[in-house]
Design an enzyme around this catalytic site. Structure first.
Site, short mmCIF file in Angstrom:
data_model
loop_
_atom_site.label_atom_id
_atom_site.label_comp_id
_atom_site.label_asym_id
_atom_site.label_seq_id
_atom_site.Cartn_x
_atom_site.Cartn_y
_atom_site.Cartn_z
CG HIS A 1 -30.24 -37.56 -9.30
ND1 HIS A 1 -29.37 -38.26 -8.48
CD2 HIS A 1 -31.10 -36.94 -8.45
CE1 HIS A 1 -29.69 -38.05 -7.23
NE2 HIS A 1 -30.74 -37.25 -7.18
CG ASN B 1 -28.49 -41.61 -3.64
OD1 ASN B 1 -28.08 -40.92 -2.72
ND2 ASN B 1 -29.47 -41.24 -4.43
CD GLU C 1 -26.08 -39.58 -9.73
OE1 GLU C 1 -25.20 -40.39 -9.37
OE2 GLU C 1 -27.28 -39.66 -9.37
CB SER D 1 -32.90 -39.69 -6.16
OG SER D 1 -34.00 -40.33 -5.53
#
Length: 390
Positions: free
Chosen positions: A143, A194, A155, A122
């Protein structure tokens, strides 16, 4: 095309992410080997897959029987044997750089030539993970979001030396297993999703740290006024404040005093019984719709749009990838680029400039790409162009 060059999948790790990725690939018709360091650990992961599939079958959400899908899954303990015939290897071990590098160092010795070597991470650097191999062009980030069976987004992350062919094959594989991929074209800390989530959490914590708003006020406003699935404080309690804290430490990101205080007191959230809300002696998130009346949500949203502008301006991702990531990975009511265009990028810019003038903190500095769009008259939907063309 992907079926022509990817037949055998190996997943390294049988924890929640590992067995979830294995389940998804097997459901899509791939033969999968799931490997872990001990037979009882990998067998537990195998049984967790059967349990999950039976739940899906009970809801009439499978096209095949549970036994047919399970027949495509093998388990292994020996790493060399598990990856020898794999066309794609997906590492899903705990989020520790040293551990992942050890795995990839061993992978380099045993995986077949031309195999895609993917890391499910992540936030850790794909470049650093690939650096222990003699084939960094074959290494890519994949991800998956938790739980993989339910979450649609993946991702696809480039390391510094990832070959386009590797990333494209990985992207097609993700599509073929029924997920929605987005490219992260540069190996930046926190990738796309994120980075977008960061301001949602951080600015909220800064505001409470400065006594400018309360926890319940912000959570209520972001959920009931803006339509986010959770308020930032409720979300952090569920995720774990310690996890959030360490990700920021690793990225050398200034941490709000409120977050520091919670972590120092080991009030991490639900898992410790107390975080921003009380889960032992209280009702957990107990905010009500009226608690958010009068709170100006634009301050937080402007920071999120600015993060999106940074990603786009630095060629990390496209506007569409950022919006897709925010909606599918985070459940945002709309993507930040769409929100910015509909609100007016000149309004976003003015908000950021006002915050920068008031506080002087670098994080409020508007991104050059945002300034460029406004200077060019691309202020959003009303102007006919912004992040998008209208």
């Amino acid at each position: 095309m992907v079926r022509e060059n990817i037949h055998q999948v190996t997943v390294l790790g049988s924890g929640s992410m590992g067995h979830g990725i294995t389940e998804v690939a097997a459901m899509a018709g791939y033969d999968v080997t799931m490997r872990d360091i001990e037979s009882d650990i990998v067998e537990e992961g195998y049984e967790n897959i059967r349990w999950s599939l039976e739940k899906l079958a009970d809801s009439d959400r499978l096209d095949e029987s549970v036994d047919e899908i399970m027949a495509r899954i093998e388990t292994a303990v020996d790493l060399g044997e598990s990856v020898a015939d794999a066309d794609i290897v997906i590492e899903a071990v705990p989020e520790e750089m040293a551990l992942k590098q050890d795995v990839f160092d061993e992978l380099d010795d045993h995986a077949s030539e031309g195999a895609i070597l993917a890391s499910n991470t992540s936030s850790l650097s794909i470049t650093d993970i690939a650096s222990v191999t003699d084939r960094p062009a074959d290494v890519v980030g994949l991800h998956f979001f938790n739980p993989p069976v339910k979450m649609e987004l993946v991702e696809v992350i480039y390391g510094a030396e990832t070959a386009d062919e590797t990333a494209e094959r990985a992207y097609e594989f993700v599509e073929d297993i029924g997920k929605t991929p987005i490219y992260v074209r540069k190996d930046v800390h926190r990738f796309v999703v994120n980075n977008v989530l960061g301001p949602f959490v951080d600015e909220s914590h800064w505001m409470v740290s400065r006594d400018e708003a309360s926890i319940r006020e912000i959570d209520a406003a972001m959920v009931h006024q803006r339509g986010y699935p959770m308020g930032p404080f409720e979300l952090m309690d569920m995720t774990g404040l310690d996890v959030t804290y360490h990700v920021r430490k690793a990225g050398d990101i200034e941490i709000p005093p409120l977050m520091e205080q919670r972590v120092e007191n080991e009030n991490y959230g639900r898992k410790t019984g107390k975080g921003h809300y009380d889960y032992e002696n209280g009702d957990g998130p107990d905010y009500e719709e009226g608690d958010g009346e009068g709170f100006e949500t634009l301050r937080i949203d402007a920071m999120i749009v600015n993060a999106a502008a940074w990603l786009i301006g630095n060629d990390v991702a496209t506007a569409d990838a950022v919006d897709t990531g925010a909606k599918l990975g985070l459940g945002f009511p709309e993507g930040p680029c769409t929100f910015g265009d509909e609100t007016g990028l000149e309004t976003i810019l003015e908000t950021l400039e006002g915050l920068h003038e008031e506080y002087g903190d670098e994080r409020y500095e508007p991104e050059p790409y945002l300034r460029e769009l406004v200077a060019d008259g691309r202020t959003g939907k009303a102007a006919g162009a912004g992040f998008y063309e209208y």
